[in-house]
Scaffold this motif. Structure first.
Motif, mmCIF file in Angstrom:
data_model
loop_
_atom_site.group_PDB
_atom_site.id
_atom_site.type_symbol
_atom_site.label_atom_id
_atom_site.label_comp_id
_atom_site.label_asym_id
_atom_site.label_seq_id
_atom_site.Cartn_x
_atom_site.Cartn_y
_atom_site.Cartn_z
ATOM 1 N N ARG A 86 0.827 -1.207 0.000
ATOM 2 C CA ARG A 86 0.000 0.000 0.000
ATOM 3 C C ARG A 86 0.864 1.261 0.000
ATOM 4 N NH1 ARG A 86 -2.750 -3.243 4.002
ATOM 5 N NH2 ARG A 86 -4.751 -3.982 3.218
ATOM 6 N N VAL A 87 1.867 1.264 0.861
ATOM 7 C CA VAL A 87 2.742 2.433 0.954
ATOM 8 C C VAL A 87 3.533 2.600 -0.344
ATOM 9 C CG1 VAL A 87 4.699 3.441 2.199
ATOM 10 C CG2 VAL A 87 2.863 2.295 3.460
ATOM 11 N N LEU A 88 4.015 1.487 -0.902
ATOM 12 C CA LEU A 88 4.766 1.547 -2.157
ATOM 13 C C LEU A 88 3.949 2.222 -3.254
ATOM 14 C CD1 LEU A 88 6.899 -1.243 -3.754
ATOM 15 C CD2 LEU A 88 5.097 -0.193 -5.095
ATOM 16 N N MET A 89 2.709 1.822 -3.435
ATOM 17 C CA MET A 89 1.903 2.342 -4.536
ATOM 18 C C MET A 89 1.571 3.819 -4.348
ATOM 19 S SD MET A 89 -0.674 -0.797 -5.513
ATOM 20 C CE MET A 89 -1.380 0.183 -6.837
ATOM 21 N N ALA A 90 1.222 4.212 -3.118
ATOM 22 C CA ALA A 90 0.864 5.607 -2.865
ATOM 23 C C ALA A 90 2.051 6.529 -3.138
ATOM 24 C CB ALA A 90 0.373 5.768 -1.431
ATOM 25 N N MET A 91 3.226 6.141 -2.686
ATOM 26 C CA MET A 91 4.393 6.999 -2.836
ATOM 27 C C MET A 91 4.939 6.971 -4.266
ATOM 28 S SD MET A 91 4.423 8.315 0.074
ATOM 29 C CE MET A 91 5.994 9.125 0.371
ATOM 30 N N TYR A 92 4.753 5.857 -4.962
ATOM 31 C CA TYR A 92 5.184 5.788 -6.360
ATOM 32 C C TYR A 92 4.376 6.762 -7.210
ATOM 33 C CZ TYR A 92 7.730 3.347 -10.075
ATOM 34 O OH TYR A 92 8.600 3.020 -11.093
ATOM 35 N N ALA A 93 3.093 6.889 -6.893
ATOM 36 C CA ALA A 93 2.264 7.862 -7.608
ATOM 37 C C ALA A 93 2.790 9.277 -7.390
ATOM 38 C CB ALA A 93 0.817 7.750 -7.141
ATOM 39 N N LEU A 94 3.197 9.585 -6.165
ATOM 40 C CA LEU A 94 3.742 10.911 -5.881
ATOM 41 C C LEU A 94 5.038 11.157 -6.649
ATOM 42 C CD1 LEU A 94 3.309 13.461 -4.208
ATOM 43 C CD2 LEU A 94 4.631 12.393 -2.363
ATOM 44 N N ALA A 95 5.865 10.110 -6.812
ATOM 45 C CA ALA A 95 7.105 10.251 -7.581
ATOM 46 C C ALA A 95 6.804 10.635 -9.031
ATOM 47 C CB ALA A 95 7.906 8.951 -7.531
ATOM 48 N N GLY A 96 5.783 10.011 -9.621
ATOM 49 C CA GLY A 96 5.406 10.357 -10.991
ATOM 50 C C GLY A 96 4.922 11.785 -11.101
ATOM 51 N N LEU A 97 4.139 12.244 -10.126
ATOM 52 C CA LEU A 97 3.660 13.627 -10.145
ATOM 53 C C LEU A 97 4.819 14.606 -9.989
ATOM 54 C CD1 LEU A 97 0.455 13.225 -7.934
ATOM 55 C CD2 LEU A 97 0.566 13.504 -10.429
#
Length: 409
Positions: A86-97
Motif C-alpha cells: 500500500r505504501v509503495l503504490m501511494a508513494m510511487y504515484a507521488l514520484a510520478g507527479l
C-alpha cells in the motif's frame, strides 16, 4: 562421494507468483532510477539556463537525496504498520507527479529544487518497501539472488537515465520534455503493481521500532559502512557526465553513453555476486570485491584515453555500490529476520537511510572541489578513499544466516 570445500545450495527455482512479484519490483526500479538519473546528463544544460555554479548544480542532487533520505525510515515504519504494498503504490504515484512538476512548473532554480525534492518524497519509500517485500517473501537461499534481480532494475534504469535523456533533449529541443514523458510513464506502472505484487506483502507486518533498530550493533555498523561505500556511487552518477564532457573532451551524448557503461557490468555483477553471496557469505565476498572498486575510481580520475576510461567505468560498475547492493540488502535481511520485533521494512529503511546519507553531502562536496580546484579529479580520489573506509568497517559487522547454509545437502 567427495565434495568440494564450498557450501552448496539448492537450485534457485521460484514459484510463479513470487517471480512475478520480484520482476514487477525490478521494473519499478527501472523507472525510479531512470527518473532520478535523467537529471545528471542534463545538468550542464540546466546549469547554463539558470546560470548555476558547480556547487549549485551539486545542490540539486543534494536536495533530492536530503528528502529521499528523510523518507527512508518513516516509509519503512509505515510499510510495516499499514502494508508494504500500500505504501509503495501511494508513494510511487507521488514520484510520478513530481516528475511532471519538474518538466511543467520548474521555471526558476528554487522551484526546480522544490519539485526535485517532491519527486524524492515519492521515490524515497521505494527502497524500503520493494526490498522489504523481497526479503520477507522469499526463502533464505533465494534472498541474495532475489535482491539481485530487483537490483537489475536499478542498473537498467541507470543505463537508460544516462544515455536516453541527451537523445530526448535533442529530439524535443528542451530539457523539460524528458521529465514530462517519464512522469506519465512512471504513473502508468501503478496498475502493474496492483496486479503483479501479490501475496504476503499486501498485509501489514509487525510494526518496526527505530529504538530497537539503532540498538542493533550489526545493522548500525552495516549502515555506516554503506554510507562510505555509496559515497562513490553518488559522485560517479552525479558528476561523471559533466566530468567527461568538461574535462575529457567528450560531447554531451558521448559523455552520457560513457557514463552508462557503469550499468551493464552492474547487472552482471548484481546477479553474479548476489548468487555467490548466498553460498560464500556476504562479508567475505565484499571484502574481496571492494579493493577493485577503489582501483576503478582511481582509474577514472587519472586516465584520459576514452577506451581506458570506459574500462575503468566498467570496472566500477562490476564491483561498485550498485552491483554490491544485493549483498548489503540480503545481509541486512539476514540480521533483521532473526529479530522479528525490528520489522523488516524498518530495518532495511534504517540501513538505507544511513547509507544514502552520503548522497546528501557527496554531490555538493564534489561540486565544491570543482569550484576550488577547477577539476573533479579530486572528487573521484575522495570517493576511492571513502570506499576503503567502508571496507575496513565491514569486518566488524557480524554475519548471520549464511555460514553453513546447505552444507549438509
Amino acid at each position: 562421494m567427495a565434495t568440494s570445500g564450498l557450501p552448496t545450495v539448492p537450485a534457485v527455482a521460484f514459484p510463479v507468483r513470487m517471480l512475478a512479484t520480484v520482476l514487477t519490483l525490478a521494473l519499478g526500479w527501472v523507472f525510479i532510477y531512470l527518473d532520478r538519473t535523467t537529471l545528471y546528463p542534463l545538468l550542464p544544460v540546466i546549469g547554463k539556463e539558470f546560470r548555476l555554479t558547480g556547487t549549485q548544480q551539486g545542490a540539486i542532487a543534494s536536495a533530492y537525496f536530503f528528502t529521499y533520505v528523510a523518507l527512508q525510515m518513516p516509509s519503512g515504519v509505515l510499510g510495516d504498520r499499514f502494508g508494504l504494498k500500500r505504501v509503495l503504490m501511494a508513494m510511487y504515484a507521488l514520484a510520478g507527479l513530481g516528475m511532471l512538476a519538474i518538466g511543467l512548473l520548474a521555471r526558476s532554480y528554487p522551484l526546480l529544487l522544490v519539485f526535485v525534492a517532491l519527486h524524492a518524497v515519492g521515490a524515497g519509500a521505494y527502497y524500503s518497501t520493494s526490498y522489504g517485500i523481497t526479503v520477507s517473501s522469499v526463502t533464505p537461499e533465494r534472498r541474495g539472488v532475489s535482491s539481485a534481480i530487483v537490483t537489475v532494475g536499478m542498473a537498467s534504469g541507470l543505463a537508460l537515465g544516462l544515455s536516453l535523456p541527451p537523445l530526448l533533449y535533442q529530439a524535443m529541443g528542451s530539457w523539460r520534455g524528458p521529465f514530462v514523458l517519464l512522469g506519465f510513464c512512471t504513473l502508468a506502472l501503478l496498475p502493474m503493481f496492483w496486479v503483479g505484487v501479490q501475496g504476503r506483502p499486501m498485509s501489514a507486518g509487525p510494526a518496526g521500532s527505530l529504538g530497537r533498530l539503532f540498538r542493533h550493533r550489526g545493522l548500525v555498523l552495516l549502515g555506516i559502512a554503506s554510507f562510505f561505500i555509496l559515497w562513490s556511487q553518488w559522485v560517479t552518477l552525479t558528476w561523471a557526465p559533466s566530468f567527461l564532457y568538461q574535462e575529457r573532451g567528450l560531447n554531451l551524448r558521448q559523455a552520457g553513453l560513457y557514463s552508462a557503461v557503469v550499468a551493464l557490468p552492474g547487472v552482471v555483477g548484481a546477479l553474479t555476486w548476489g548468487r555467490l553471496s548466498d553460498r560464500l557469505g556476504r562479508r567475505r565476498l565484499l571484502g574481496v570485491l571492494l579493493p577493485f572498486t577503489v582501483a576503478s575510481l582511481v582509474g577514472v580520475a587519472l586516465l584520459r584515453q576514452p577506451a581506458l576510461l570506459a574500462l575503468a567505468l566498467g570496472g566500477f560498475g562490476l564491483t561498485g555500490a550498485l552491483a554490491l547492493n544485493p549483498l548489503i540488502v540480503s545481509w541486512a535481511g539476514d540480521m533483521a529476520l532473526k529479530r522479528p520485533d525490528l520489522g523488516v521494512g524498518t530495518a532495511i529503511a534504517g540501513i538505507n537511510a544511513l547509507a544514502v546519507g552520503s548522497s546528501i553531502v557527496a554531490p555538493v562536496v564534489s561540486g565544491r572541489i570543482l569550484d576550488i580546484t577547477g577539476s573533479l579529479e579530486g572528487a573521484f580520489f575522495l570517493g576511492a578513499l571513502c570506499v576503503a573506509v567502508g571496507w575496513a568497517i565491514l569486518w566488524a559487522v557480524p554475519e548471520e544466516g549464511v555460514e553453513g547454509r546447505g552444507r549438509a545437502l
